[in-house]
Design a protein around this motif. Sequence first.
Motif, PDB file in Angstrom:
ATOM      1  N   TYR A   5       0.815  -1.213   0.000  1.00  0.00           N
ATOM      2  CA  TYR A   5       0.000   0.000   0.000  1.00  0.00           C
ATOM      3  C   TYR A   5       0.852   1.267   0.000  1.00  0.00           C
ATOM      4  CZ  TYR A   5      -3.933  -3.049   0.838  1.00  0.00           C
ATOM      5  OH  TYR A   5      -4.888  -4.029   0.710  1.00  0.00           O
ATOM      6  N   ASP A   6       2.145   1.143   0.274  1.00  0.00           N
ATOM      7  CA  ASP A   6       3.024   2.305   0.275  1.00  0.00           C
ATOM      8  C   ASP A   6       3.587   2.617  -1.105  1.00  0.00           C
ATOM      9  OD1 ASP A   6       2.666   2.632   2.978  1.00  0.00           O
ATOM     10  OD2 ASP A   6       4.342   1.310   3.482  1.00  0.00           O
ATOM     11  N   ALA A   7       3.487   1.677  -2.030  1.00  0.00           N
ATOM     12  CA  ALA A   7       4.017   1.884  -3.378  1.00  0.00           C
ATOM     13  C   ALA A   7       3.149   2.897  -4.121  1.00  0.00           C
ATOM     14  CB  ALA A   7       4.042   0.562  -4.137  1.00  0.00           C
ATOM     15  N   PRO A   8       3.760   3.696  -4.994  1.00  0.00           N
ATOM     16  CA  PRO A   8       2.956   4.659  -5.757  1.00  0.00           C
ATOM     17  C   PRO A   8       1.972   3.933  -6.668  1.00  0.00           C
ATOM     18  CG  PRO A   8       5.254   4.670  -6.489  1.00  0.00           C
ATOM     19  CD  PRO A   8       5.173   3.769  -5.303  1.00  0.00           C
ATOM     20  N   ARG A   9       0.799   4.513  -6.813  1.00  0.00           N
ATOM     21  CA  ARG A   9      -0.245   3.881  -7.622  1.00  0.00           C
ATOM     22  C   ARG A   9       0.030   4.123  -9.100  1.00  0.00           C
ATOM     23  NH1 ARG A   9      -5.781   4.442  -4.248  1.00  0.00           N
ATOM     24  NH2 ARG A   9      -4.852   3.931  -2.264  1.00  0.00           N
ATOM     25  N   ARG A  10      -0.379   3.145  -9.899  1.00  0.00           N
ATOM     26  CA  ARG A  10      -0.169   3.232 -11.341  1.00  0.00           C
ATOM     27  C   ARG A  10      -1.522   3.121 -12.044  1.00  0.00           C
ATOM     28  NH1 ARG A  10       4.429  -1.068 -12.436  1.00  0.00           N
ATOM     29  NH2 ARG A  10       3.864  -0.510 -14.547  1.00  0.00           N
ATOM     30  N   ASP A  11      -1.622   3.775 -13.163  1.00  0.00           N
ATOM     31  CA  ASP A  11      -2.852   3.711 -13.949  1.00  0.00           C
ATOM     32  C   ASP A  11      -2.938   2.382 -14.675  1.00  0.00           C
ATOM     33  OD1 ASP A  11      -3.217   6.275 -13.129  1.00  0.00           O
ATOM     34  OD2 ASP A  11      -2.543   7.194 -15.005  1.00  0.00           O
ATOM     35  N   GLU A  12      -4.122   2.072 -15.166  1.00  0.00           N
ATOM     36  CA  GLU A  12      -4.310   0.835 -15.932  1.00  0.00           C
ATOM     37  C   GLU A  12      -3.494   0.867 -17.211  1.00  0.00           C
ATOM     38  OE1 GLU A  12      -8.315  -0.455 -16.533  1.00  0.00           O
ATOM     39  OE2 GLU A  12      -8.886   0.091 -14.502  1.00  0.00           O
ATOM     40  N   VAL A  13      -3.273   2.050 -17.759  1.00  0.00           N
ATOM     41  CA  VAL A  13      -2.472   2.177 -18.977  1.00  0.00           C
ATOM     42  C   VAL A  13      -1.037   1.741 -18.682  1.00  0.00           C
ATOM     43  CG1 VAL A  13      -1.581   3.797 -20.684  1.00  0.00           C
ATOM     44  CG2 VAL A  13      -3.928   4.048 -19.811  1.00  0.00           C
ATOM     45  N   ASP A  14      -0.500   2.176 -17.545  1.00  0.00           N
ATOM     46  CA  ASP A  14       0.860   1.799 -17.170  1.00  0.00           C
ATOM     47  C   ASP A  14       0.958   0.307 -16.883  1.00  0.00           C
ATOM     48  OD1 ASP A  14       1.671   4.421 -17.384  1.00  0.00           O
ATOM     49  OD2 ASP A  14       1.398   4.839 -15.237  1.00  0.00           O
ATOM     50  N   LEU A  15      -0.075  -0.286 -16.300  1.00  0.00           N
ATOM     51  CA  LEU A  15      -0.056  -1.706 -15.977  1.00  0.00           C
ATOM     52  C   LEU A  15       0.005  -2.559 -17.240  1.00  0.00           C
ATOM     53  CD1 LEU A  15      -2.646  -1.915 -13.068  1.00  0.00           C
ATOM     54  CD2 LEU A  15      -0.161  -2.076 -12.911  1.00  0.00           C
ATOM     55  N   GLY A  16      -0.644  -2.126 -18.279  1.00  0.00           N
ATOM     56  CA  GLY A  16      -0.664  -2.876 -19.523  1.00  0.00           C
ATOM     57  C   GLY A  16       0.663  -2.850 -20.251  1.00  0.00           C
ATOM     58  N   GLU A  17       1.537  -1.893 -19.924  1.00  0.00           N
ATOM     59  CA  GLU A  17       2.809  -1.758 -20.617  1.00  0.00           C
ATOM     60  C   GLU A  17       3.888  -2.699 -20.080  1.00  0.00           C
ATOM     61  OE1 GLU A  17       3.874   2.324 -20.310  1.00  0.00           O
ATOM     62  OE2 GLU A  17       2.231   3.005 -21.577  1.00  0.00           O
ATOM     63  N   ASP A  18       3.693  -3.305 -18.920  1.00  0.00           N
ATOM     64  CA  ASP A  18       4.687  -4.207 -18.357  1.00  0.00           C
ATOM     65  C   ASP A  18       4.812  -5.455 -19.218  1.00  0.00           C
ATOM     66  OD1 ASP A  18       5.122  -2.490 -16.268  1.00  0.00           O
ATOM     67  OD2 ASP A  18       3.746  -3.521 -14.916  1.00  0.00           O
ATOM     68  N   SER A  19       6.051  -5.835 -19.470  1.00  0.00           N
ATOM     69  CA  SER A  19       6.263  -7.038 -20.258  1.00  0.00           C
ATOM     70  C   SER A  19       6.176  -8.255 -19.350  1.00  0.00           C
ATOM     71  CB  SER A  19       7.638  -6.988 -20.930  1.00  0.00           C
ATOM     72  OG  SER A  19       8.647  -7.031 -19.940  1.00  0.00           O
ATOM     73  N   LEU A  20       5.986  -9.402 -19.938  1.00  0.00           N
ATOM     74  CA  LEU A  20       5.870 -10.640 -19.190  1.00  0.00           C
ATOM     75  C   LEU A  20       7.166 -10.940 -18.448  1.00  0.00           C
ATOM     76  CD1 LEU A  20       4.147 -13.046 -18.481  1.00  0.00           C
ATOM     77  CD2 LEU A  20       4.946 -14.188 -20.534  1.00  0.00           C
ATOM     78  N   GLU A  21       8.308 -10.684 -19.077  1.00  0.00           N
ATOM     79  CA  GLU A  21       9.592 -10.940 -18.437  1.00  0.00           C
ATOM     80  C   GLU A  21       9.793 -10.039 -17.223  1.00  0.00           C
ATOM     81  OE1 GLU A  21       9.319 -10.448 -21.799  1.00  0.00           O
ATOM     82  OE2 GLU A  21       9.466 -12.586 -22.259  1.00  0.00           O
ATOM     83  N   GLU A  22       9.358  -8.783 -17.323  1.00  0.00           N
ATOM     84  CA  GLU A  22       9.493  -7.853 -16.198  1.00  0.00           C
ATOM     85  C   GLU A  22       8.621  -8.296 -15.024  1.00  0.00           C
ATOM     86  OE1 GLU A  22       8.757  -3.163 -15.123  1.00  0.00           O
ATOM     87  OE2 GLU A  22       8.756  -3.790 -17.224  1.00  0.00           O
ATOM     88  N   LEU A  23       7.417  -8.752 -15.315  1.00  0.00           N
ATOM     89  CA  LEU A  23       6.531  -9.237 -14.251  1.00  0.00           C
ATOM     90  C   LEU A  23       7.103 -10.481 -13.595  1.00  0.00           C
ATOM     91  CD1 LEU A  23       3.045  -8.754 -15.954  1.00  0.00           C
ATOM     92  CD2 LEU A  23       4.045  -7.389 -14.119  1.00  0.00           C
TER      93      LEU A  23
END
Length: 98
Positions: A5-23
């Motif tokens: 809960y302390d991490a900065p929030r990200r928009d859904e647009v930013d969430l979609g940009e993460d690659s599978l390898e990064e996740l």
Amino acid sequence: MATDYDAPRRDEVDLGEDSLEELKSRRTDSQSGSVDVDEVEVAESFELPGADLADEELTVKVLPMQTDEFRCSRCFLVHHRSQLAAERNGELICRECA
């Protein structure tokens, strides 16, 4: 799944940009390599130097109840007469039990 809960929030647009390898790399980085350890088992394995008390016998001198003491009829502990709170039907009761 744990949420930070302390991490900065990200928009859904930013969430979609993460690659599978990064996740996948984030997932393995957040997992700990330590195993849960039973603290009792670890504490029992410690030996303190000079702490072998296997052959020791404890001796306690037991004194009979003194004339200025009484036994509480509720908690059955021996108290000094100054701790006497009440006497009901011949039963002596200490301050803690009253």
